[in-house]
Design an enzyme around this catalytic site. Structure first.
Site, mmCIF file in Angstrom:
data_model
loop_
_atom_site.group_PDB
_atom_site.id
_atom_site.type_symbol
_atom_site.label_atom_id
_atom_site.label_comp_id
_atom_site.label_asym_id
_atom_site.label_seq_id
_atom_site.Cartn_x
_atom_site.Cartn_y
_atom_site.Cartn_z
ATOM 1 N N ARG A 19 11.289 -3.168 9.734
ATOM 2 C CA ARG A 19 10.769 -2.059 10.530
ATOM 3 C C ARG A 19 10.673 -2.520 11.986
ATOM 4 O O ARG A 19 10.611 -3.707 12.257
ATOM 5 C CB ARG A 19 9.370 -1.704 10.008
ATOM 6 C CG ARG A 19 9.129 -0.236 9.878
ATOM 7 C CD ARG A 19 7.876 0.034 9.101
ATOM 8 N NE ARG A 19 6.679 -0.427 9.784
ATOM 9 C CZ ARG A 19 5.467 -0.325 9.257
ATOM 10 N NH1 ARG A 19 5.306 0.189 8.057
ATOM 11 N NH2 ARG A 19 4.419 -0.760 9.919
ATOM 12 N N ARG A 44 -0.197 -8.393 13.753
ATOM 13 C CA ARG A 44 -0.722 -7.399 12.811
ATOM 14 C C ARG A 44 -1.589 -8.063 11.745
ATOM 15 O O ARG A 44 -2.604 -7.505 11.315
ATOM 16 C CB ARG A 44 0.419 -6.597 12.189
ATOM 17 C CG ARG A 44 0.970 -5.622 13.225
ATOM 18 C CD ARG A 44 2.252 -4.983 12.789
ATOM 19 N NE ARG A 44 2.046 -4.173 11.619
ATOM 20 C CZ ARG A 44 2.949 -4.042 10.649
ATOM 21 N NH1 ARG A 44 4.074 -4.687 10.720
ATOM 22 N NH2 ARG A 44 2.697 -3.270 9.636
ATOM 23 N N ARG A 96 11.496 -6.448 5.580
ATOM 24 C CA ARG A 96 11.374 -4.994 5.630
ATOM 25 C C ARG A 96 12.165 -4.364 6.770
ATOM 26 O O ARG A 96 12.639 -3.239 6.666
ATOM 27 C CB ARG A 96 9.882 -4.661 5.789
ATOM 28 C CG ARG A 96 9.502 -3.300 5.361
ATOM 29 C CD ARG A 96 8.031 -3.224 5.082
ATOM 30 N NE ARG A 96 7.204 -3.330 6.277
ATOM 31 C CZ ARG A 96 5.903 -3.069 6.292
ATOM 32 N NH1 ARG A 96 5.286 -2.715 5.191
ATOM 33 N NH2 ARG A 96 5.204 -3.174 7.392
ATOM 34 N N LYS A 109 0.825 -1.222 0.000
ATOM 35 C CA LYS A 109 0.000 0.000 0.000
ATOM 36 C C LYS A 109 0.848 1.256 0.000
ATOM 37 O O LYS A 109 0.633 2.158 -0.790
ATOM 38 C CB LYS A 109 -0.874 0.076 1.262
ATOM 39 C CG LYS A 109 -1.977 -0.909 1.364
ATOM 40 C CD LYS A 109 -2.872 -0.573 2.548
ATOM 41 C CE LYS A 109 -2.181 -0.507 3.888
ATOM 42 N NZ LYS A 109 -1.711 -1.792 4.418
ATOM 43 N N ARG A 112 -9.169 1.615 9.189
ATOM 44 C CA ARG A 112 -8.644 0.308 9.579
ATOM 45 C C ARG A 112 -9.712 -0.542 10.263
ATOM 46 O O ARG A 112 -9.473 -1.694 10.569
ATOM 47 C CB ARG A 112 -7.544 0.494 10.602
ATOM 48 C CG ARG A 112 -6.135 0.697 10.101
ATOM 49 C CD ARG A 112 -5.530 -0.449 9.400
ATOM 50 N NE ARG A 112 -4.203 -0.812 9.828
ATOM 51 C CZ ARG A 112 -3.093 -0.118 9.565
ATOM 52 N NH1 ARG A 112 -3.142 1.006 8.902
ATOM 53 N NH2 ARG A 112 -1.934 -0.583 9.952
HETATM 54 P P1 AMP Z 1 0.990 1.075 8.928
HETATM 55 O O1 AMP Z 1 2.223 1.846 8.601
HETATM 56 O O2 AMP Z 1 -0.208 1.553 8.161
HETATM 57 O O3 AMP Z 1 1.189 -0.411 8.831
HETATM 58 O O4 AMP Z 1 0.649 1.382 10.466
HETATM 59 C C1 AMP Z 1 1.560 1.047 11.508
HETATM 60 C C2 AMP Z 1 0.824 0.992 12.844
HETATM 61 O O5 AMP Z 1 0.227 2.264 13.118
HETATM 62 C C3 AMP Z 1 -0.336 -0.001 12.899
HETATM 63 O O6 AMP Z 1 0.096 -1.315 13.220
HETATM 64 C C4 AMP Z 1 -1.205 0.615 13.994
HETATM 65 O O7 AMP Z 1 -0.670 0.356 15.273
HETATM 66 C C5 AMP Z 1 -1.045 2.105 13.733
HETATM 67 N N1 AMP Z 1 -2.096 2.628 12.812
HETATM 68 C C6 AMP Z 1 -1.915 3.149 11.559
HETATM 69 N N2 AMP Z 1 -3.082 3.546 11.026
HETATM 70 C C7 AMP Z 1 -4.041 3.262 11.955
HETATM 71 C C8 AMP Z 1 -5.445 3.424 11.999
HETATM 72 N N3 AMP Z 1 -6.126 3.935 10.966
HETATM 73 N N4 AMP Z 1 -6.093 3.027 13.122
HETATM 74 C C9 AMP Z 1 -5.427 2.512 14.177
HETATM 75 N N5 AMP Z 1 -4.107 2.309 14.196
HETATM 76 C C10 AMP Z 1 -3.403 2.684 13.099
#
Ligand code: AMP
Length: 185
Positions: free
Chosen positions: A131, A142, A129, A14, A90
């Site tokens: 991270r 996740r 990755r 994404k 989400r």
């Molecule tokens: P991402 O980079 O989109 O994978 O997001 C990394 C982490 O940020 C996720 O595992 C969540 O802990 C938090 N996060 C990102 N976007 C959201 C969202 N819309 N709602 C809740 N937690 C989020």
């Protein structure tokens, strides 16, 4: 005006695809994950509250994100050039919130793009990755969180005739080419 929601499991690409499209079409890329990671680095109130959830691979509470999304979507760059939303919504509550918000701020978003990638490939990609939230246990959590909370968001958009599903299990350039067609069609 292009306004797109990017959906898909962690590791589906994404962020990568949203960034490519954002650069080629000059559309702001809004990633809640990036915003939260910056907040954690800068140790802001938001970052300090979000960190423990992120480290565990759980969603941060909705209450931390709703005002933030409203503020971001009403910034001048987003009102003028549209947006690609990556990582939000989400869960279904966030999807409902977003629909109300868009009504309220008079923005229309017709399509949500779902990038589909099989689990095995996701796990390989996430391990590669490096991270801080990509450790074995966190990756597993996740993915579980994704299937429990975010998959229903895909149904939400499908039921409303707004879902565009794309096979994300191809080289980056091939997926980017398909997305480019979607945006320009
Ligand atoms: P991402 O980079 O989109 O994978 O997001 C990394 C982490 O940020 C996720 O595992 C969540 O802990 C938090 N996060 C990102 N976007 C959201 C969202 N819309 N709602 C809740 N937690 C989020």
């Amino acid at each position: 005006m292009t306004r797109l929601i990017f959906l898909g499991p962690p590791g589906a690409g994404k962020g990568t695809q949203a960034q490519i499209l954002s650069q080629s079409h000059n559309i702001p890329h809004i990633s809640t994950g990036d915003i939260l990671r910056t907040a954690v680095e800068q140790q802001t109130d938001l970052g300090n509250q979000a960190k423990e959830y992120m480290d565990r691979g759980e969603l941060v509470p909705d209450s931390l994100l709703l005002d933030l999304i409203r503020d971001r979507l009403t910034q001048p760059d987003a009102t003028q050039s549209g947006w690609i939303l990556d990582g939000f919504p989400r869960n279904v509550a966030q999807a409902e919130f977003l629909d109300h918000l868009l009504d309220d701020i008079q923005q229309e978003c017709k399509s949500a793009i779902s990038l589909e990638v099989p689990d095995k490939q996701l796990i390989d990609r996430l391990h590669g990755r490096g991270r801080s939230d990509d450790g074995d246990e966190t990756i597993a959590r996740r993915l579980r969180v994704y299937y429990a909370q975010t998959m229903p968001v895909i149904d939400y958009y499908r039921e409303r005739g707004r879902l565009i599903a794309i096979n994300g299990n191809s080289p980056i350039e091939a997926v980017a080419a398909i997305l480019n067609k979607v945006v320009t069609s």
